[in-house]
Scaffold this motif. Structure first.
Motif, PDB file in Angstrom:
ATOM      1  N   SER A   1       0.817  -1.212   0.000  1.00 44.54           N
ATOM      2  CA  SER A   1       0.000   0.000   0.000  1.00 44.54           C
ATOM      3  C   SER A   1       0.848   1.257   0.000  1.00 44.54           C
ATOM      4  O   SER A   1       0.392   2.313  -0.395  1.00 44.54           O
ATOM      5  CB  SER A   1      -0.944   0.010   1.201  1.00 44.54           C
ATOM      6  N   ARG A   2       2.080   1.156   0.511  1.00 45.76           N
ATOM      7  CA  ARG A   2       2.995   2.297   0.517  1.00 45.76           C
ATOM      8  C   ARG A   2       4.268   1.858  -0.190  1.00 45.76           C
ATOM      9  O   ARG A   2       4.907   0.898   0.224  1.00 45.76           O
ATOM     10  CB  ARG A   2       3.321   2.715   1.945  1.00 45.76           C
ATOM     11  N   PRO A   3       4.682   2.537  -1.254  1.00 46.37           N
ATOM     12  CA  PRO A   3       5.839   2.091  -2.026  1.00 46.37           C
ATOM     13  C   PRO A   3       7.112   1.923  -1.201  1.00 46.37           C
ATOM     14  O   PRO A   3       7.927   1.075  -1.504  1.00 46.37           O
ATOM     15  CB  PRO A   3       6.022   3.194  -3.076  1.00 46.37           C
ATOM     16  N   ASP A   4       7.288   2.708  -0.145  1.00 54.34           N
ATOM     17  CA  ASP A   4       8.512   2.612   0.637  1.00 54.34           C
ATOM     18  C   ASP A   4       8.387   1.647   1.810  1.00 54.34           C
ATOM     19  O   ASP A   4       9.310   1.495   2.588  1.00 54.34           O
ATOM     20  CB  ASP A   4       8.921   3.988   1.161  1.00 54.34           C
ATOM     21  N   ALA A   5       7.242   0.983   1.949  1.00 50.34           N
ATOM     22  CA  ALA A   5       7.007   0.160   3.131  1.00 50.34           C
ATOM     23  C   ALA A   5       7.314  -1.312   2.914  1.00 50.34           C
ATOM     24  O   ALA A   5       7.477  -2.040   3.862  1.00 50.34           O
ATOM     25  CB  ALA A   5       5.559   0.301   3.576  1.00 50.34           C
ATOM     26  N   HIS A   6       7.370  -1.766   1.673  1.00 50.19           N
ATOM     27  CA  HIS A   6       7.524  -3.197   1.486  1.00 50.19           C
ATOM     28  C   HIS A   6       8.981  -3.619   1.321  1.00 50.19           C
ATOM     29  O   HIS A   6       9.864  -2.820   1.082  1.00 50.19           O
ATOM     30  CB  HIS A   6       6.646  -3.707   0.338  1.00 50.19           C
ATOM     31  N   PHE A   7       9.179  -4.887   1.483  1.00 48.49           N
ATOM     32  CA  PHE A   7      10.504  -5.476   1.361  1.00 48.49           C
ATOM     33  C   PHE A   7      11.026  -5.288  -0.059  1.00 48.49           C
ATOM     34  O   PHE A   7      10.256  -5.151  -0.998  1.00 48.49           O
ATOM     35  CB  PHE A   7      10.429  -6.964   1.699  1.00 48.49           C
ATOM     36  N   ARG A   8      12.324  -5.294  -0.212  1.00 46.80           N
ATOM     37  CA  ARG A   8      12.941  -5.097  -1.519  1.00 46.80           C
ATOM     38  C   ARG A   8      13.674  -6.360  -1.956  1.00 46.80           C
ATOM     39  O   ARG A   8      14.081  -7.171  -1.125  1.00 46.80           O
ATOM     40  CB  ARG A   8      13.955  -3.941  -1.460  1.00 46.80           C
ATOM     41  N   ALA A   9      13.835  -6.490  -3.258  1.00 55.63           N
ATOM     42  CA  ALA A   9      14.506  -7.657  -3.818  1.00 55.63           C
ATOM     43  C   ALA A   9      15.896  -7.821  -3.207  1.00 55.63           C
ATOM     44  O   ALA A   9      16.628  -6.849  -3.043  1.00 55.63           O
ATOM     45  CB  ALA A   9      14.616  -7.515  -5.331  1.00 55.63           C
ATOM     46  N   GLY A  10      16.196  -9.040  -2.842  1.00 52.90           N
ATOM     47  CA  GLY A  10      17.521  -9.352  -2.340  1.00 52.90           C
ATOM     48  C   GLY A  10      17.691  -9.246  -0.837  1.00 52.90           C
ATOM     49  O   GLY A  10      18.686  -9.706  -0.299  1.00 52.90           O
ATOM     50  N   TRP A  11      16.748  -8.653  -0.142  1.00 53.79           N
ATOM     51  CA  TRP A  11      16.870  -8.551   1.318  1.00 53.79           C
ATOM     52  C   TRP A  11      16.548  -9.883   1.959  1.00 53.79           C
ATOM     53  O   TRP A  11      15.787 -10.678   1.424  1.00 53.79           O
ATOM     54  CB  TRP A  11      15.940  -7.494   1.870  1.00 53.79           C
ATOM     55  N   ASP A  12      17.098 -10.116   3.117  1.00 60.11           N
ATOM     56  CA  ASP A  12      16.779 -11.289   3.915  1.00 60.11           C
ATOM     57  C   ASP A  12      15.729 -10.908   4.942  1.00 60.11           C
ATOM     58  O   ASP A  12      15.800  -9.841   5.539  1.00 60.11           O
ATOM     59  CB  ASP A  12      18.011 -11.809   4.652  1.00 60.11           C
ATOM     60  N   ALA A  13      14.758 -11.780   5.141  1.00 56.38           N
ATOM     61  CA  ALA A  13      13.717 -11.558   6.147  1.00 56.38           C
ATOM     62  C   ALA A  13      13.757 -12.713   7.140  1.00 56.38           C
ATOM     63  O   ALA A  13      14.177 -13.826   6.807  1.00 56.38           O
ATOM     64  CB  ALA A  13      12.355 -11.463   5.488  1.00 56.38           C
ATOM     65  N   HIS A  14      13.332 -12.435   8.361  1.00 51.99           N
ATOM     66  CA  HIS A  14      13.415 -13.405   9.451  1.00 51.99           C
ATOM     67  C   HIS A  14      12.051 -13.521  10.125  1.00 51.99           C
ATOM     68  O   HIS A  14      11.519 -12.527  10.623  1.00 51.99           O
ATOM     69  CB  HIS A  14      14.484 -12.967  10.451  1.00 51.99           C
ATOM     70  N   LEU A  15      11.490 -14.732  10.122  1.00 53.78           N
ATOM     71  CA  LEU A  15      10.190 -15.003  10.712  1.00 53.78           C
ATOM     72  C   LEU A  15      10.371 -15.638  12.083  1.00 53.78           C
ATOM     73  O   LEU A  15      11.184 -16.541  12.248  1.00 53.78           O
ATOM     74  CB  LEU A  15       9.393 -15.943   9.804  1.00 53.78           C
ATOM     75  N   ASP A  16       9.597 -15.173  13.055  1.00 53.41           N
ATOM     76  CA  ASP A  16       9.673 -15.694  14.421  1.00 53.41           C
ATOM     77  C   ASP A  16       8.282 -15.608  15.050  1.00 53.41           C
ATOM     78  O   ASP A  16       7.342 -15.120  14.424  1.00 53.41           O
ATOM     79  CB  ASP A  16      10.680 -14.869  15.236  1.00 53.41           C
ATOM     80  N   VAL A  17       8.153 -16.078  16.273  1.00 52.72           N
ATOM     81  CA  VAL A  17       6.942 -15.884  17.067  1.00 52.72           C
ATOM     82  C   VAL A  17       7.328 -15.138  18.337  1.00 52.72           C
ATOM     83  O   VAL A  17       8.423 -15.322  18.865  1.00 52.72           O
ATOM     84  CB  VAL A  17       6.228 -17.214  17.417  1.00 52.72           C
ATOM     85  N   VAL A  18       6.432 -14.253  18.763  1.00 53.58           N
ATOM     86  CA  VAL A  18       6.666 -13.443  19.952  1.00 53.58           C
ATOM     87  C   VAL A  18       5.353 -13.340  20.737  1.00 53.58           C
ATOM     88  O   VAL A  18       4.276 -13.571  20.178  1.00 53.58           O
ATOM     89  CB  VAL A  18       7.164 -12.017  19.597  1.00 53.58           C
ATOM     90  N   PRO A  19       5.417 -12.958  22.002  1.00 47.31           N
ATOM     91  CA  PRO A  19       4.185 -12.750  22.758  1.00 47.31           C
ATOM     92  C   PRO A  19       3.370 -11.612  22.156  1.00 47.31           C
ATOM     93  O   PRO A  19       3.919 -10.618  21.677  1.00 47.31           O
ATOM     94  CB  PRO A  19       4.681 -12.377  24.159  1.00 47.31           C
ATOM     95  N   GLY A  20       2.058 -11.760  22.168  1.00 47.45           N
ATOM     96  CA  GLY A  20       1.167 -10.722  21.668  1.00 47.45           C
ATOM     97  C   GLY A  20       0.008 -11.325  20.902  1.00 47.45           C
ATOM     98  O   GLY A  20      -0.012 -12.519  20.616  1.00 47.45           O
ATOM     99  N   ARG A  21      -0.939 -10.493  20.534  1.00 46.02           N
ATOM    100  CA  ARG A  21      -2.116 -10.926  19.772  1.00 46.02           C
ATOM    101  C   ARG A  21      -1.910 -10.578  18.308  1.00 46.02           C
ATOM    102  O   ARG A  21      -1.496  -9.480  17.973  1.00 46.02           O
ATOM    103  CB  ARG A  21      -3.375 -10.211  20.275  1.00 46.02           C
ATOM    104  N   ALA A  22      -2.247 -11.532  17.458  1.00 47.37           N
ATOM    105  CA  ALA A  22      -2.181 -11.288  16.018  1.00 47.37           C
ATOM    106  C   ALA A  22      -3.369 -10.418  15.614  1.00 47.37           C
ATOM    107  O   ALA A  22      -4.423 -10.472  16.238  1.00 47.37           O
ATOM    108  CB  ALA A  22      -2.212 -12.610  15.272  1.00 47.37           C
ATOM    109  N   PRO A  23      -3.200  -9.604  14.566  1.00 45.63           N
ATOM    110  CA  PRO A  23      -4.297  -8.734  14.135  1.00 45.63           C
ATOM    111  C   PRO A  23      -5.409  -9.509  13.420  1.00 45.63           C
ATOM    112  O   PRO A  23      -5.184 -10.592  12.880  1.00 45.63           O
ATOM    113  CB  PRO A  23      -3.606  -7.760  13.181  1.00 45.63           C
ATOM    114  N   GLY A  24      -6.581  -8.944  13.421  1.00 41.59           N
ATOM    115  CA  GLY A  24      -7.687  -9.448  12.613  1.00 41.59           C
ATOM    116  C   GLY A  24      -8.077 -10.885  12.875  1.00 41.59           C
ATOM    117  O   GLY A  24      -8.142 -11.326  14.013  1.00 41.59           O
TER     118      GLY A  24
END
Length: 126
Positions: free
Chosen positions: A72-95
């Motif tokens: 939705s925002r051109p500067d907000a999304h991940f870019r080609a070639g970057w590494d991303a890291h998925l984890d779980v943390v305490p908290g409530r998921a949205p929606g």
């Protein structure tokens, strides 16, 4: 399917959570909403419960689970070639997100340099 934007790794805890949810709900998909308040908080759905739209960017897969982000925002999304890291943390998921376990949610972050996060215009081409 299009080429992934980035490489996504997952912690052992995130892998365990995805395995547990997949055993109960079948194939999964993760989606990062476009709003700033949910940035970095992917929502988890059964694969048939999410309609991927034209403004959703395919980031890649984590432990066989497709990961998308709403661009939705051109500067907000991940870019080609970057590494991303998925984890779980305490908290409530949205929606309507599936929850890995009570009181936990998925989180994702990238390894881009701080000046790219600040929107200085020094972002990598891609």
């Amino acid at each position: 399917m299009t080429e992934p934007m980035c490489r996504i790794d997952a912690t052992a805890a995130a892998i365990d959570a995805m395995d547990q949810l997949a055993a109960e709900h079948g194939e999964l998909v993760l989606h990062i909403p476009g709003g700033a308040e949910e940035a970095g908080t992917p929502m988890c759905f059964g694969a048939g419960e999410l309609r991927v739209g034209a403004r959703d960017v395919f980031l890649g897969t984590a432990h066989g689970v497709e990961v998308y982000e709403q661009a939705s925002r051109p500067d907000a999304h991940f870019r080609a070639g970057w590494d991303a890291h998925l984890d779980v943390v305490p908290g409530r998921a949205p929606g309507f997100s599936l929850h890995p376990e009570d009181g936990m949610r998925f989180t994702i972050h990238d390894s881009r340099p701080a000046d790219h996060r600040a929107g200085t215009g020094a972002e990598a081409a891609g």
